[in-house]
Design a protein around this motif. Structure first.
Motif, PDB file in Angstrom:
ATOM      1  N   ARG A 471      15.039   1.885   1.318  1.00 14.06           N
ATOM      2  CA  ARG A 471      14.972   2.175   2.761  1.00 14.06           C
ATOM      3  C   ARG A 471      13.566   2.691   3.045  1.00 14.06           C
ATOM      4  NH1 ARG A 471      20.149   5.836   2.311  1.00 14.06           N
ATOM      5  NH2 ARG A 471      19.652   6.579   4.417  1.00 14.06           N
ATOM      6  N   CYS A 472      12.624   1.777   2.955  1.00 15.89           N
ATOM      7  CA  CYS A 472      11.214   2.167   2.972  1.00 15.89           C
ATOM      8  C   CYS A 472      10.780   2.853   4.262  1.00 15.89           C
ATOM      9  CB  CYS A 472      10.328   0.955   2.677  1.00 15.89           C
ATOM     10  SG  CYS A 472      10.514   0.340   0.992  1.00 15.89           S
ATOM     11  N   GLY A 500       6.110   8.210  -0.518  1.00 14.28           N
ATOM     12  CA  GLY A 500       5.429   7.717   0.682  1.00 14.28           C
ATOM     13  C   GLY A 500       4.378   6.670   0.363  1.00 14.28           C
ATOM     14  N   THR A 501       3.641   6.867  -0.726  1.00 20.80           N
ATOM     15  CA  THR A 501       2.619   5.882  -1.098  1.00 20.80           C
ATOM     16  C   THR A 501       3.252   4.537  -1.407  1.00 20.80           C
ATOM     17  OG1 THR A 501       1.194   7.622  -1.996  1.00 20.80           O
ATOM     18  CG2 THR A 501       0.781   5.378  -2.738  1.00 20.80           C
ATOM     19  N   THR A 502       4.318   4.548  -2.213  1.00 22.50           N
ATOM     20  CA  THR A 502       4.988   3.292  -2.553  1.00 22.50           C
ATOM     21  C   THR A 502       5.581   2.633  -1.310  1.00 22.50           C
ATOM     22  OG1 THR A 502       5.555   4.213  -4.718  1.00 22.50           O
ATOM     23  CG2 THR A 502       6.737   2.248  -4.028  1.00 22.50           C
ATOM     24  N   LEU A 507       5.526  -1.673   2.841  1.00 19.51           N
ATOM     25  CA  LEU A 507       5.574  -1.989   4.270  1.00 19.51           C
ATOM     26  C   LEU A 507       4.272  -2.600   4.775  1.00 19.51           C
ATOM     27  CD1 LEU A 507       7.394   1.250   5.471  1.00 19.51           C
ATOM     28  CD2 LEU A 507       8.336  -1.072   5.493  1.00 19.51           C
ATOM     29  N   GLY A 508       3.318  -2.800   3.855  1.00 12.15           N
ATOM     30  CA  GLY A 508       2.051  -3.407   4.238  1.00 12.15           C
ATOM     31  C   GLY A 508       1.075  -2.453   4.887  1.00 12.15           C
ATOM     32  N   ASP A 716       1.996 -12.024   9.597  1.00 13.37           N
ATOM     33  CA  ASP A 716       1.468 -11.370  10.804  1.00 13.37           C
ATOM     34  C   ASP A 716       1.895  -9.901  10.857  1.00 13.37           C
ATOM     35  OD1 ASP A 716       0.318 -13.741  11.544  1.00 13.37           O
ATOM     36  OD2 ASP A 716       1.961 -14.335  12.896  1.00 13.37           O
ATOM     37  N   GLY A 717       3.160  -9.646  10.500  1.00 11.39           N
ATOM     38  CA  GLY A 717       3.658  -8.284  10.587  1.00 11.39           C
ATOM     39  C   GLY A 717       3.060  -7.361   9.529  1.00 11.39           C
ATOM     40  N   LEU A 718       2.890  -7.867   8.317  1.00  8.63           N
ATOM     41  CA  LEU A 718       2.337  -7.046   7.246  1.00  8.63           C
ATOM     42  C   LEU A 718       0.829  -6.880   7.388  1.00  8.63           C
ATOM     43  CD1 LEU A 718       4.399  -8.498   4.273  1.00  8.63           C
ATOM     44  CD2 LEU A 718       4.415  -6.109   4.996  1.00  8.63           C
ATOM     45  N   GLY A 719       0.166  -7.968   7.732  1.00 12.34           N
ATOM     46  CA  GLY A 719      -1.288  -7.909   7.885  1.00 12.34           C
ATOM     47  C   GLY A 719      -2.043  -7.714   6.579  1.00 12.34           C
TER      48      GLY A 719
END
Length: 871
Positions: A471-472, A500-502, A507-508, A716-719
Motif C-alpha cells: 500500500r505504497c 518512505g524511500t522505497t 510510485l515513481g 505518463d503518470g510515473l514520469g
C-alpha cells in the motif's frame, strides 16, 4: 588441499630466476615465519630451473640428521670416496662430483631448513657455492641461526636475500576457491583471511579443521564457517609448542584473554598482575592495542585463542568467565559494548547476577546482527528475573528470528502502562503481521497507542507494515507524518525513512525518495549506537527504490557498497541481507550466475532469522535466475521451496515472484501459460505502478500482446525514464519499428538494464534487416552483441541468435568504439597501431557502404561523437 597451485609468489620466483641468470649470485636465501611457503617457493624455483636443462638436486636439513656429519649431503658425494679421506678430502670429493655433472650452466641445489644442517653438510654447501659449482636455493626459519658457511654468502653480498611475508588476499581467495567446491559467504571469507593472516599453512589447517569438525559446511550450496573451526595439524602443534612452557601467571593471562578477547588492559592487570601480563607480551603471545580511548589486549594471532580455548578445561573456563564478569560489573558500563560483554561473561560463567545487564546485552547483540546470541541472552535474563519486561524482550527477539508464533505465546497479555505500552504494541503488531500475516490486527494493535507521547514509533512501524502490504501511497503518507514530527524517536525516523524511500521509488517519485533517504540517513548516522540497524535499513530502502524505478546501475552500486561495508564491519546478517538485495538486482540485470551465488548466500545466512520473509523473495529470485539460465527444473524446485516457506508472504513481493514464475513457465516451453502468468503478476501490482509497468512489459517480452495504452498511461503518470523506455520498447515490438527499438535500447542501457537493452538492440537489428537497411542492421546487431556480453548466461526469446554476416569480431569492436573515440584512442585501448585501427575501419566502412564516422554515428541513436575527432 593437497594439490594447491603455486600462487602469490611470482615476483619472488622471478627474482630467484634472475639471480640464477645473473651468474654473479651464488644463492637465494629465503627466510620467513613457519608455514609461509618457503619450501614451496624453493621447490618451484628448483623445478623451473631444472626444467630448463640444469641438473637439479634437493638437500633437506632435519633435526635427526643434524647429528650425522655430511648426513644431509651424502647424495652429493661420489659413490666411491677416497680411502681415509679427511674432512677436507670429502669437500674436494663433493666439488669434483658436482663439477662432473652434465647439463648446461650451473647445477641448482635446493637446501630446505638450512638452519638444521650439520656443520659438515653446511661446509659442503659453502664450499660448492664459493667455487660457483652450483646455485643454491636456501630456506631458513625466522628466529634461527644459519650456519656460518651459508650466512657468510649473505653477508658478503653473494646471495639474494628474500623474506616471505603474508600471501596477497587475492592468492588466499584463489586457494580457498581451489579447496571448496562452491562459493564461500563474505563473512566467512573475511574470518578465514583474519585467521590465516596470509599464512598458507595456517589457511590449510583452518580449512581442514573446519571441514573435519563440521564448522565449515554448506548451506544451500554456500560454504559457511560457523563457531570454532577446530584447527589442528602442524599449525596447532606450532602454537601449542609456544604455549607449552609458560608459567602459571602467564597462563592465567592467556586463559582470561581466550575467554574475553579483547580484554581491557586495566582489567587484566587487576585479575592477573602486571608481571604476568608483561611476560605474555614479551613472549609475543598477546598484543596491547589502543582502540579509541581504550587500551585492550588481544592475542598476537587469532589462532592462539582457538588453541587455548580448545585446551581449557570446562570448569576452569567457567571460573575465568566469572572473574571477567565480576570485574566488569564492579565498574560502570558506559561504552557501547560493555553490557554485551558483561552479559556474555555472566552467561558463560553460569552465574547471572545482573539480569538487567544481560537484557541490555541482548539488545546490543541484535544491533551487532547476532540474533542467535540475543535470544540466548534474553532467555537467560528471563530465567533470572521473570516478568513482563523480560517476556516482551524475548518476544521481540523471537520476532526478529522469524518465529512469530513463539513470540505470540511469550508476549505478555496484561495491559502495559507508560513507555512499555507503545513497545508492547509494536512487538504485538510485528508478531501479528510478520508472524501471522494479519495486517488488520497489526494495525489495530498500533491504533491502541494513538495519542501516546511516543506514538511516532507506532507510526514508523505502520509505514513499514503498509509498505510490505504493498500500500505504497499510504506507506508514504505515514512516513511523511513521522518525518514531520519534531524530535521524533530516531528508530521511528529510520523505519519511516526506509519505508518512505522505497514507497516513493515504487510510485515513481524519485526526487522525494532521494530527499527522504537523505533525511533518514542523517538521523541514522547520528544515532548509530541507539539504532544500530538504522543505516542499513535506510540504505536498503534506497536500493529497493532504485530497483523498483528500474535504475539498476544505481541499485547495484548501493548493494555492492552495502555488502562490502557490512562484511568489513563484521555484521553478517546485514551483509547477508545486502547479498540478497544484490542478487535481486543481478537477476534484473540478466546475470543469473552472479545472482545465484548472491541469493544462495542470503538464504543460507537468513534461513533461521527471517523476520521480514525476505528468504521467500530470495528463493523466488533464485527461480528467476535459474529460468534465465535455461534450467527450468532448478527454477521449478526453487519456486516450490518459496511456496513451501512457512509464515506469511508480504504482498510487496508478489509482483516479483509472479514475474519469475512466468519466466519459469517460459523456460519449460509453456509460452501461453507464461504470458498468462505475467498478466496475473500485473494484476497484483495495485499500489505499486512502477511494478505494474514492468509486469505489463513482461507480457510483450514473452511474446504476448501488451496493453500499450496502459503502458503509456503508466509512463505518463510515473514520469520515470524506465517507464518511458518500457512503453517505447513495447510499442517498438508491436510495430517492428527498428528506430524505436534502438532508442529504447539506448535508454535502457543508460539505466544499467543490460538484459532488456540487449534484447531491444537485437530486435532493432532484426527490424532493420527486414527493412533492407543492411548497414544499420549490421552495426545495431554488433552493438547488441556488446550489450549481451554483460549478461552472457541469460537466455530469452528476444535475444535469440545474433546474426553478424559481414564484420569480423575485431572489426565490430573497433567500429563500435569509433562512434565515440578517435583512432589513436582506440589503438591505445586495444594495444594496436593506429594504422591497424584505420585499416580495420576502412574495411568495415567498405563492407557497410559508409563514408566515415559521421554516417556511422547516425546509425546508432544517442551515441555522442568523440571530442578528439578522427576519420
Amino acid at each position: 588441499m593437497s594439490g594447491w597451485p603455486f600462487l602469490g609468489r611470482d615476483d619472488e620466483l622471478m627474482a630467484i630466476e634472475a639471480a640464477f641468470a645473473d651468474g654473479g649470485t651464488v644463492a637465494a636465501v629465503i627466510g620467513g615465519p613457519a608455514g609461509m611457503g618457503k619450501t614451496r617457493l624453493a621447490k618451484q624455483a628448483v623445478t623451473r630451473l631444472g626444467a630448463a636443462g640444469c641438473r637439479a638436486e634437493w638437500v633437506t636439513g632435519t633435526r635427526s640428521a643434524a647429528y650425522i656429519p655430511f648426513g644431509a649431503v651424502a647424495h652429493l658425494l661420489p659413490e666411491r670416496l677416497p680411502v681415509g679421506a679427511d674432512r677436507l678430502g670429502l669437500l674436494k670429493a663433493a666439488a669434483e662430483n658436482v663439477a662432473g655433472w652434465s647439463g648446461p650452466g650451473r647445477a641448482v641445489i635446493g637446501v630446505d631448513d638450512a638452519h638444521l644442517l650439520d656443520p659438515s653438510s653446511a661446509a659442503v654447501i659453502g664450499h660448492l657455492a664459493t667455487r660457483r659449482l652450483a646455485f643454491f636455493v636456501v630456506t631458513s626459519l625466522d628466529g634461527t641461526t644459519l650456519p656460518d658457511a651459508v650466512s657468510t654468502l649473505v653477508r658478503d653480498g653473494e646471495a639474494l636475500g628474500l623474506r616471505l611475508t603474508a600471501l596477497p588476499s587475492t592468492a588466499v581467495d584463489r586457494l580457498v576457491g581451489h579447496s571448496l567446491d562452491g562459493p564461500l559467504d563474505g563473512a566467512s571469507r573475511k574470518r578465514l583471511h583474519r585467521l590465516a593472516d596470509g599464512n598458507p599453512l595456517v589457511l590449510r589447517e583452518v580449512l581442514h579443521g573446519g571441514l573435519a569438525c563440521g564448522a565449515l559446511r554448506r548451506h544451500h550450496g554456500v560454504w559457511r564457517l560457523e563457531g570454532g573451526h577446530g584447527a589442528g595439524g602442524r599449525a596447532a602443534e606450532l602454537i601449542a609448542g609456544r604455549l607449552r612452557d609458560v608459567d602459571a601467571g602467564t597462563r592465567t593471562v592467556l586463559e582470561l584473554v581466550a575467554c574475553g578477547e579483547p580484554v581491557e588492559l586495566a582489567m587484566l592487570e587487576r585479575l592477573a598482575g602486571e608481571a604476568a601480563l608483561s611476560s605474555a607480551e614479551e613472549r609475543g603471545l598477546i598484543a596491547v592495542e589502543r582502540e579509541g580511548a581504550r587500551i585492550r589486549v588481544r592475542f598476537a594471532h587469532p589462532l592462539y585463542g582457538e588453541v587455548v580455548r580448545a585446551r581449557l578445561p570446562a570448569g576452569r573456563a567457567r571460573e575465568r568467565w566469572r572473574h571477567l564478569a565480576g570485574a566488569a560489573l564492579a565498574g560502570p558500563l558506559r561504552r557501547r559494548d560493555d553490557a554485551l560483554r558483561a552479559a556474555v561473561w555472566q552467561l558463560e560463567g553460569g552465574a547471572v547476577t545482573r539480569p538487567d545487564v544481560v537484557g541490555a546485552g541482548a539488545l546490543e547483540a541484535v544491533g551487532r546482527s547476532d540474533i542467535a546470541l540475543a535470544e540466548r541472552l534474553a532467555r537467560a535474563a528471563r530465567d533470572a528475573a521473570p516478568g513482563d519486561d523480560a517476556d516482551r524482550l524475548l518476544a521481540q527477539i523471537l520476532v526478529y528470528r522469524g518465529r512469530g508464533g513463539e513470540a505470540a505465546d511469550v508476549l505478555p497479555t496484561a495491559s502495559a502502562t507508560g513507555p512499555a505500552r507503545t513497545r508492547t504494541a509494536i512487538t504485538e503488531a510485528e508478531t501479528l503481521y510478520w508472524g501471522a500475516g494479519d495486517v488488520r490486527a497489526a494495525e489495530r494493535a498500533l491504533d491502541r497507542v494513538a495519542g501516546e507521547p511516543d506514538e511516532e514509533l507506532a507510526r514508523g512501524l505502520r509505514s513499514w507494515i503498509l509498505l510490505f502490504d504493498r500500500r505504497c501511497p499510504e506507506a508514504l503518507e505515514a512516513a511523511r507524518r513521522v518525518l514531520a514530527t519534531p524530535g521524533a524517536d530516531p528508530l521511528a525516523v529510520t523505519w519511516a525513512a526506509a519505508a518512505g524511500t522505497t514507497a516513493a521509488g515504487l510510485l515513481g517519485r524519485g526526487d522525494e525518495a532521494a530527499d527522504i533517504h537523505r533525511r533518514g540517513l542523517a538521523v541514522a548516522l547520528a544515532n548509530r549506537a541507539a539504532v544500530p540497524w538504522g543505516v542499513a535499513n535506510v540504505e536498503y530502502g534506497l536500493c529497493l527504490a532504485h530497483l523498483g524505478a528500474g535504475d539498476l546501475g544505481r541499485a547495484q552500486a548501493i548493494a555492492d557498497r552495502g555488502y562490502r561495508d557490512t562484511v568489513d564491519a563484521d555484521t553478517p546478517l546485514m551483509a547477508a541481507a545486502w547479498a540478497g538485495h544484490r542478487g535481486l538486482v543481478e537477476v534484473a540485470r540478466g546475470r543469473p550466475r552472479e545472482a545465484d551465488a548472491s541469493l544462495r548466500e542470503a538464504v543460507a545466512a537468513l534461513d533461521d532469522t527471517d523476520m521480514f520473509c525476505f528468504v521467500r523473495w530470495c528463493l523466488a529470485g533464485l527461480a528467476g535466475a535459474a529460468a534465465l539460465a535455461g534450467d527450468p527444473a532448478a527454477a521449478r524446485s526453487w519456486l516450490g521451496r518459496a511456496d513451501d516457506r512457512p509464515g506469511a508472504a508480504p504482498r510487496l513481493f508478489d509482483p516479483w515472484a509472479g514475474r519469475w514464475r512466468s519466466w519459469t513457465l517460459a523456460a519449460e516451453g509453456a509460452t501461453g501459460e507464461a504470458v498468462a502468468e505475467a498478466r496475473r503478476a500485473a494484476a497484483l501490482t495495485d499500489g505499486a505502478p512502477a511494478e505494474e509497468a514492468l509486469a505489463r512489459y513482461e507480457v510483450a517480452r514473452l511474446g504476448g500482446a501488451a496493453d500499450l495504452d496502459r503502458l503509456g498511461e503508466l509512463a505518463d503518470g510515473l514520469g520515470t525514464p524506465f517507464a518511458a523506455a518500457l512503453s517505447r520498447a513495447a510499442a517498438g515490438l508491436a510495430a517492428g519499428d527498428g528506430a524505436a527499438l534502438a532508442g529504447a535500447a539506448e535508454d535502457l542501457a543508460s539505466l544499467g538494464q543490460d538484459l532488456l537493452a540487449a534484447e531491444m538492440a537485437a530486435m532493432a537489428g532484426r527490424a532493420y534487416r527486414r527493412g533492407g537497411l543492411r548497414a544499420r542492421a549490421e552495426v545495431t546487431t554488433a552493438w547488441a552483441a556488446e550489450l549481451r556480453a554483460a549478461c552472457p548466461d541469460a537466455h530469452t526469446p528476444l535475444l535469440g541468435d545474433l546474426p553478424v554476416e559481414l564484420l569480423t569480431p575485431r572489426e565490430r569492436e573497433i567500429l563500435l568504439l569509433a562512434t565515440g573515440h578517435s583512432s589513436r584512442h582506440i589503438a591505445e585501448r586495444l594495444g594496436l597501431s593506429v594504422r591497424t585501427v584505420d585499416n580495420a575501419l576502412n574495411r568495415a566502412y567498405a563492407k557497410l557502404g559508409l563514408a566515415g564516422r559521421a554516417e556511422l554515428r547516425a546509425l546508432l541513436p544517442g551515441v555522442r561523437p568523440s571530442s578528439h575527432g578522427g576519420r
